[in-house]
Enzyme design. Structure first.
Site, PDB file in Angstrom:
ATOM      1  N   LEU A  33       0.814  -1.214   0.000  1.00 23.26           N
ATOM      2  CA  LEU A  33       0.000   0.000   0.000  1.00 23.26           C
ATOM      3  C   LEU A  33       0.851   1.269   0.000  1.00 23.26           C
ATOM      4  O   LEU A  33       1.886   1.345   0.650  1.00 23.26           O
ATOM      5  CB  LEU A  33      -0.944   0.012   1.204  1.00 23.26           C
ATOM      6  CG  LEU A  33      -1.942  -1.154   1.334  1.00 23.26           C
ATOM      7  CD1 LEU A  33      -2.999  -0.827   2.383  1.00 23.26           C
ATOM      8  CD2 LEU A  33      -2.595  -1.500   0.006  1.00 23.26           C
ATOM      9  N   GLN A  35       0.402   5.890  -1.098  1.00 23.79           N
ATOM     10  CA  GLN A  35      -0.504   7.037  -0.977  1.00 23.79           C
ATOM     11  C   GLN A  35      -1.735   6.899  -1.865  1.00 23.79           C
ATOM     12  O   GLN A  35      -2.815   7.377  -1.508  1.00 23.79           O
ATOM     13  CB  GLN A  35       0.245   8.324  -1.334  1.00 23.79           C
ATOM     14  CG  GLN A  35       1.262   8.745  -0.287  1.00 23.79           C
ATOM     15  CD  GLN A  35       1.967  10.036  -0.684  1.00 23.79           C
ATOM     16  OE1 GLN A  35       2.185  10.298  -1.861  1.00 23.79           O
ATOM     17  NE2 GLN A  35       2.329  10.831   0.296  1.00 23.79           N
ATOM     18  N   HIS A  37      -3.348   4.121  -2.548  1.00 21.83           N
ATOM     19  CA  HIS A  37      -4.290   3.272  -1.813  1.00 21.83           C
ATOM     20  C   HIS A  37      -4.918   4.043  -0.648  1.00 21.83           C
ATOM     21  O   HIS A  37      -6.106   3.867  -0.347  1.00 21.83           O
ATOM     22  CB  HIS A  37      -3.577   2.031  -1.274  1.00 21.83           C
ATOM     23  CG  HIS A  37      -3.053   1.120  -2.337  1.00 21.83           C
ATOM     24  ND1 HIS A  37      -1.709   0.968  -2.591  1.00 21.83           N
ATOM     25  CD2 HIS A  37      -3.694   0.313  -3.234  1.00 21.83           C
ATOM     26  CE1 HIS A  37      -1.542   0.094  -3.571  1.00 21.83           C
ATOM     27  NE2 HIS A  37      -2.725  -0.316  -3.985  1.00 21.83           N
ATOM     28  N   CYS A 192       2.068   7.208  -7.990  1.00 19.08           N
ATOM     29  CA  CYS A 192       2.329   6.229  -6.932  1.00 19.08           C
ATOM     30  C   CYS A 192       2.082   4.822  -7.461  1.00 19.08           C
ATOM     31  O   CYS A 192       1.067   4.548  -8.096  1.00 19.08           O
ATOM     32  CB  CYS A 192       1.422   6.499  -5.732  1.00 19.08           C
ATOM     33  SG  CYS A 192       1.741   8.068  -4.916  1.00 19.08           S
ATOM     34  N   SER A 194       3.238   0.453  -6.534  1.00 18.26           N
ATOM     35  CA  SER A 194       3.982  -0.504  -5.708  1.00 18.26           C
ATOM     36  C   SER A 194       5.317  -0.866  -6.343  1.00 18.26           C
ATOM     37  O   SER A 194       6.239  -1.329  -5.665  1.00 18.26           O
ATOM     38  CB  SER A 194       3.142  -1.763  -5.492  1.00 18.26           C
ATOM     39  OG  SER A 194       1.923  -1.448  -4.860  1.00 18.26           O
TER      40      SER A 194
END
Length: 519
Positions: A33, A35, A37, A192, A194
């Site tokens: 997770l 920002q 998310h 953003c 992952s």
């Protein structure tokens, strides 16, 4: 930390059973997770504030069906404790972190699989990631079947995925509303993701060229400056980025478009920086969006459109009020509307001022006099269809309406908005209800405004006659535009209609282009 952790299907079922009187706002994730998310979870939480019996459920399930390579699946970030902390701080009530066996008992081969239509899969990421979106769709349908949420919250960063899931949910008739949020970006502009943790410091410096190039193109397009995709690709390659694709496509069907001929399209790119693959996009838009809402009398257009305008920060234009204003002026001056010479004089001298705002309010003035309330009288209502059918009246008011909407950023409601006034509107809605339902609503409105209220049978008779007149007039008759979506509102309250309209709007206009107000 008061956060419920659910590991099994049974635990999920028990939790859902305990919350059976609650609406469930669902945020599906694969963990790692960030920002982006957080924003999804915060948005889901904001709906709980409006509906006090709502719960936010976040799933963490690394879906092996959507990975091209086993190595990528193994490398995907697994940071469960940190994910729980982020989810809790953003407003989650529970985390569901199932095993593969919980989602697919007896293995994936024992379950149906979803195949994404080729038309949505042949460009952008689908062209190079065979089976990826099939895996996404299969798992999302499975998660929805197990959770049965009221709403699902998805990011616009993966635009192709969002489009596919929207069509999937619509095609299967799943009873869940999709809410999207704009792409969340880091301070350097990079979206953003992952995967960002896989970038070295040097690679990070190189890859920020991607959002910069896309943003420059979007700005140039808005200023009517030319955009050259080949030059953009060269710029990216000069920053040591390997370009997988750089394309302009239609927002909904994802087919390639000529951006020079488009009012609004998606500029999407995928690049490789070292061993990391990243995607980003921008939206090319020439003017602010226009929404056209048509429908018969008493369908709730004014009430719904006002609230819709407030939620989206659009200027509200009630074109019916303009025809009511002219009708009031004709009655006030005892003019026969069929007397063309008298009518022409009054139209030439009329100073009709519509004070627009994005608060959902509209003030109507004629020759400096505020007649906003006066035009809602039954006397005006009984004659407005006849006046609206007069060619000279429609010509003058349609011209004024087009001028009011020349810059976009507007939602207009009336009888011929999508067919005559704004035929190029980004979204067209035909809002309607049965005559019986409209008669009930009309009675309530009349009582609120202090007018005497006829019987429901008499109101229904009046409404049917109004429909006949509006639909049979020679000039700009009431009719649904070919590309309009019909929405029958019987049995729905105002909030439900507005939420559904916003969801339909989001299929055409992304949050990143025109954000929803926080109110």
């Amino acid at each position: 930390m008061n956060l419920t952790i659910l590991r099994t299907k049974t635990a999920l079922e028990d939790w859902c059973r305990q919350k059976h009187n609650h609406e469930i706002n669902f945020v599906p994730t694969m963990g790692g997770l960030h920002q982006g998310h957080q924003e999804l979870i915060k948005t889901a939480r904001s709906f709980c504030k409006r509906k006090h019996s709502s719960q936010v459920l976040v799933s963490i399930f690394i879906n092996p069906l959507q990975f091209d390579l086993e190595e990528d699946f193994k490398k995907y970030p697994r940071t469960f404790e940190n994910d729980c902390k982020i989810a809790y701080e953003a407003g989650a009530n529970a985390i569901w972190a199932p095993s593969f066996e919980s989602v697919f008992p007896n293995g994936e081969e024992a379950h149906f699989k979803i195949q994404v239509p080729f038309s949505l899969n042949k460009y952008l990421c689908g062209a190079s990631r065979e089976g990826h979106f099939d895996g996404v769709a299969t798992v999302v349908v499975r998660l929805l079947a197990l959770v049965r949420p009221n709403r699902i919250f998805l990011g616009e960063k993966d635009w192709q995925q969002l489009v596919i899931l929207r069509q999937l949910i619509n095609d299967l008739g799943l009873p869940v509303l999709i809410h999207s949020i704009p792409t969340k970006r880091d301070q350097d502009g990079l979206p953003c993701s992952s995967r960002n943790v896989n970038l070295s410091k040097e690679e990070r410096k190189k890859v920020v060229a991607l959002p910069a190039v896309l943003q420059q193109a979007a700005q140039a397009f808005q200023e009517n400056k030319p955009i050259n995709l080949n030059n953009m690709k060269t710029t990216l390659e000069e920053h040591d980025l390997k370009v997988e694709y750089l394309e302009t496509v239609d927002l909904k069907n994802l087919n390639p478009v000529n951006h020079d001929e488009s009012k609004l399209c998606l500029l999407a790119a995928a690049v490789h920086c070292g061993n990391t693959r990243l995607i980003d996009h921008g939206f090319l838009m020439k003017r602010n969006p226009i929404v056209a809402i048509d429908g018969p009398a008493g369908a709730g257009k004014s009430t719904v459109t006002k609230k819709f305008a407030q939620k989206l920060g659009l200027i509200y234009l009630d074109t019916g009020a303009m025809y009511r204003a002219v009708t009031w002026l004709i009655q006030e001056n005892n003019i026969d509307p069929q007397n063309s010479s008298e009518l022409e004089l009054i139209l030439n001298d009329i100073n009709l001022d519509i004070c627009l705002s994005n608060t959902g309010n509209q003030q109507v003035l004629i020759n400096g006099k505020d007649i906003t309330t006066l035009i809602r009288s039954p006397t005006v209502t009984s004659q407005v269809s006849l006046v609206a059918a007069i060619g000279s009246v429609r010509e003058k008011l349609t011209s004024q309406q087009k001028e009011l909407g020349s810059k976009g950023g507007l939602v207009a409601e009336g009888r011929d908005i999508g067919t005559a006034v704004f035929p190029d509107a980004e979204l067209k809605i035909f809002l309607t209800a049965t005559a019986q339902e409209r008669a009930k609503r009309r009675a309530i409105d009349l009582k609120k405004q202090g007018f005497s209220t006829p019987s429901l049978s008499e109101l229904e008779k009046q409404i049917k006659e109004r429909d006949r007149l509006d639909s049979s007039r020679e000039i700009a008759p009431l009719s649904k535009a070919k590309d309009a979506q019909e929405l029958i509102t019987d049995g729905m309250n105002i909030e439900e209609v507005v939420e559904l309209l916003i969801n339909i709007f989001r299929e055409k206009i992304p949050q990143e282009v025109w954000p929803t107000n926080a109110t």
